[in-house]
Design a protein around this motif. Structure first.
Motif, PDB file in Angstrom:
ATOM      1  N   PRO A  29      -7.384 -67.711  13.641  1.00 26.11           N
ATOM      2  CA  PRO A  29      -6.645 -68.940  13.312  1.00 26.11           C
ATOM      3  C   PRO A  29      -7.274 -69.739  12.176  1.00 26.11           C
ATOM      4  N   ALA A  30      -8.615 -69.764  12.106  1.00 25.44           N
ATOM      5  CA  ALA A  30      -9.263 -70.528  11.038  1.00 25.44           C
ATOM      6  C   ALA A  30      -8.907 -69.963   9.667  1.00 25.44           C
ATOM      7  N   CYS A  31      -8.730 -68.653   9.579  1.00 26.88           N
ATOM      8  CA  CYS A  31      -8.369 -68.030   8.301  1.00 26.88           C
ATOM      9  C   CYS A  31      -6.896 -68.254   7.984  1.00 26.88           C
ATOM     10  N   LEU A  57     -13.571 -72.728   4.811  1.00 25.42           N
ATOM     11  CA  LEU A  57     -13.841 -71.332   4.461  1.00 25.42           C
ATOM     12  C   LEU A  57     -14.947 -70.758   5.329  1.00 25.42           C
ATOM     13  N   VAL A  58     -16.013 -71.502   5.519  1.00 22.07           N
ATOM     14  CA  VAL A  58     -17.136 -71.021   6.327  1.00 22.07           C
ATOM     15  C   VAL A  58     -16.667 -70.722   7.751  1.00 22.07           C
ATOM     16  N   ALA A  59     -15.821 -71.596   8.303  1.00 26.70           N
ATOM     17  CA  ALA A  59     -15.295 -71.355   9.654  1.00 26.70           C
ATOM     18  C   ALA A  59     -14.494 -70.061   9.703  1.00 26.70           C
ATOM     19  N   CYS A  60     -13.721 -69.801   8.659  1.00 24.42           N
ATOM     20  CA  CYS A  60     -12.928 -68.568   8.589  1.00 24.42           C
ATOM     21  C   CYS A  60     -13.833 -67.340   8.519  1.00 24.42           C
ATOM     22  N   ALA A  63     -15.755 -66.615  11.649  1.00 24.77           N
ATOM     23  CA  ALA A  63     -14.879 -66.049  12.682  1.00 24.77           C
ATOM     24  C   ALA A  63     -14.606 -64.573  12.403  1.00 24.77           C
ATOM     25  N   LEU A  64     -14.450 -64.204  11.140  1.00 24.74           N
ATOM     26  CA  LEU A  64     -14.231 -62.796  10.809  1.00 24.74           C
ATOM     27  C   LEU A  64     -15.449 -61.954  11.137  1.00 24.74           C
ATOM     28  N   VAL A  65     -16.642 -62.458  10.808  1.00 23.67           N
ATOM     29  CA  VAL A  65     -17.869 -61.715  11.100  1.00 23.67           C
ATOM     30  C   VAL A  65     -18.036 -61.557  12.607  1.00 23.67           C
ATOM     31  N   LYS A  66     -17.741 -62.613  13.344  1.00 27.92           N
ATOM     32  CA  LYS A  66     -17.866 -62.556  14.806  1.00 27.92           C
ATOM     33  C   LYS A  66     -16.874 -61.570  15.404  1.00 27.92           C
ATOM     34  N   ALA A  67     -15.702 -61.457  14.781  1.00 27.72           N
ATOM     35  CA  ALA A  67     -14.675 -60.548  15.296  1.00 27.72           C
ATOM     36  C   ALA A  67     -14.955 -59.096  14.962  1.00 27.72           C
ATOM     37  N   ASN A  68     -15.961 -58.857  14.137  1.00 26.05           N
ATOM     38  CA  ASN A  68     -16.310 -57.489  13.754  1.00 26.05           C
ATOM     39  C   ASN A  68     -16.692 -56.693  14.994  1.00 26.05           C
ATOM     40  N   PRO A  69     -15.968 -55.634  15.302  1.00 24.19           N
ATOM     41  CA  PRO A  69     -16.260 -54.881  16.531  1.00 24.19           C
ATOM     42  C   PRO A  69     -17.638 -54.238  16.493  1.00 24.19           C
ATOM     43  N   LEU A 240     -10.620 -62.011   1.992  1.00 24.89           N
ATOM     44  CA  LEU A 240     -11.418 -62.644   3.040  1.00 24.89           C
ATOM     45  C   LEU A 240     -12.282 -61.616   3.762  1.00 24.89           C
ATOM     46  N   ASP A 241     -11.738 -60.417   4.017  1.00 20.97           N
ATOM     47  CA  ASP A 241     -12.551 -59.360   4.627  1.00 20.97           C
ATOM     48  C   ASP A 241     -13.722 -58.982   3.726  1.00 20.97           C
ATOM     49  N   PHE A 242     -13.476 -58.977   2.413  1.00 17.03           N
ATOM     50  CA  PHE A 242     -14.544 -58.654   1.483  1.00 17.03           C
ATOM     51  C   PHE A 242     -15.660 -59.693   1.540  1.00 17.03           C
ATOM     52  N   VAL A 243     -15.298 -60.973   1.516  1.00 16.66           N
ATOM     53  CA  VAL A 243     -16.313 -62.026   1.594  1.00 16.66           C
ATOM     54  C   VAL A 243     -17.100 -61.906   2.895  1.00 16.66           C
ATOM     55  N   ALA A 244     -16.394 -61.607   4.000  1.00 18.23           N
ATOM     56  CA  ALA A 244     -17.074 -61.437   5.280  1.00 18.23           C
ATOM     57  C   ALA A 244     -18.014 -60.238   5.251  1.00 18.23           C
TER      58      ALA A 244
END
Length: 395
Positions: A29-31, A57-60, A63-69, A240-244
């Motif tokens: 959601p943050a993204c 942006l940092v929140a997004c 959240a993406l890094v945390k969601a990384n399986p 966004l995936d790239f930045v993460a």
């Protein structure tokens, strides 16, 4: 004490995005909120580069890094990290508008794209050094450091080349003065559209290019990264995936604008002494205000000051002083700064996240009530060691 990974390496964290699919089934959601804000009718890049926007942006990204399986490797190839036991993966970054300005100088983009000179060569005023004048575009390093107004070069290039004739239908309409500003450029002197130059990838979004963002995603076209993220969900997800991926891969990023603080963070992570991070600057441009005999922000527009230093971003939308307006029409407008940021928005997102990571890391390295005082003491001591090294080298 370290080499810069970002110069020539081609490690490709995005390869894993391609082979394994996206980081999570859908954007957090943050993204979604961040990309939605980019599509707002009144949102500007300056808004999302300011502290509140950077926090979104940092929140997004977090959240993406945390969601990384678990089990998915987003790290750079082991060869980099295992060269030295316990080694760190490092790179450096600069504020994208000033890096972009340096690149258009280095690759002679204004001349090659037909940007008209603002004055006749060595005729109509402006400080001259030999055959190179302050208002010319064929700058030498000597002239750049003594007389040339870099913010005027940037304003003229954006106005007369980068944005010339380019309009995005129904979105991001330029202010009414943009048409008259473009008309003041006069006839185009031939040249190629900047984004069609073969080395444009080293000028626009050069950091993300170097760190592995695919060339096909940075297509040489009139569309900029901001517009593509706001209108193309697939590209927004890719960016966004790239930045993460980069955020999860690099241990320390040295920011040029906070280089000493970056080295202090590296020293803490690597458990080095202050002596281990002493350095000497081999090439250093004299600040514009110093070479012109006054404060830089008194001779430039607030938008130009923000292009040269991110610390001035909060005032970028302010009107320039009467003295600046009377002196020249070549002061950088806020919408022209936005154009530079849009052209380098993936790089800007990387910089904003790296900047937040730097201060978070320093807070962890210097914790507690006495942390700030300890950090200031180390800054002072590092400056003293650098001064001593400089004096010794001059002898």
């Amino acid at each position: 004490p370290f080499g810069l990974l970002a110069d020539h390496s081609r490690w490709q964290p995005l390869d894993e995005v391609k082979s394994r699919g996206l980081m999570a089934p859908r954007l957090p959601p943050a993204c979604d909120a961040y990309v939605g804000a980019m599509g707002g009718a009144t949102t500007t890049p300056r808004d999302l580069a300011a502290p509140a926007g950077a926090a979104r942006l940092v929140a997004c990204i977090d959240a993406l890094v945390k969601a990384n399986p678990k089990g998915t490797t987003w790290r750079a190839p082991a060869a980099y990290r295992d060269t030295v036991a316990g080694g760190l993966l490092l790179t450096s970054a600069r504020w994208p508008p000033i890096r972009f300005l340096s690149a258009i100088e280095q690759f002679s983009v204004p001349q090659r794209s037909g940007t008209p000179c603002s004055r006749s060569r060595n005729r109509d005023g402006g400080t001259c050094h030999g055959q190179t004048c302050a208002r010319d575009f064929r700058f030498s390093w000597r002239c750049l450091n003594q007389s040339a107004s870099r913010h005027e070069l940037l304003a003229t290039f954006v106005r007369c080349s980068l944005d010339r004739g380019r309009r995005v239908a129904g979105r991001g309409s330029p202010p009414p003065e943009a048409a008259s500003l473009a008309a003041s450029c006069g006839a185009r002197r031939g040249g190629t559209a900047p984004w069609l130059l073969p080395d444009w990838r080293f000028v626009s979004e050069s950091v993300s290019h170097t760190l592995g963002f695919p060339d096909e995603a940075h297509a040489n076209s009139a569309a900029d990264s901001w517009e593509r993220m706001a209108t193309d969900g697939r590209f927004a997800r890719l960016a966004l995936d790239f930045v993460a991926a980069v955020a999860a891969s690099i241990d320390v990023v040295a920011l040029a604008e906070h280089f000493d603080d970056s080295l202090l963070l590296l020293r803490s992570r690597a458990r080095w002494s202050l002596q281990d991070i002493v350095y000497l600057s081999q090439k250093q441009r004299q600040p514009e205000g110093a070479r012109r005999g006054g404060a830089a922000d008194a001779r430039t527009s607030p938008a130009a000051a923000a292009a040269l230093a991110p610390s001035a971003l909060g005032r970028a939308g302010d009107a320039p002083s009467a003295a600046v307006r009377a002196r020249s029409t070549l002061w950088l407008r806020p919408h022209e700064l936005d154009s530079v940021l849009k052209r380098n928005w993936v790089d800007t997102m990387l910089y904003l996240y790296f900047n937040a990571s730097l201060w978070k890391g320093l807070g962890e390295a210097y914790p507690g009530a006495g942390g700030a005082a300890s950090l200031d003491a180390d800054r002072t001591r590092l400056a003293e060691l650098r001064d001593a090294a400089r004096r010794e080298c001059k002898q």
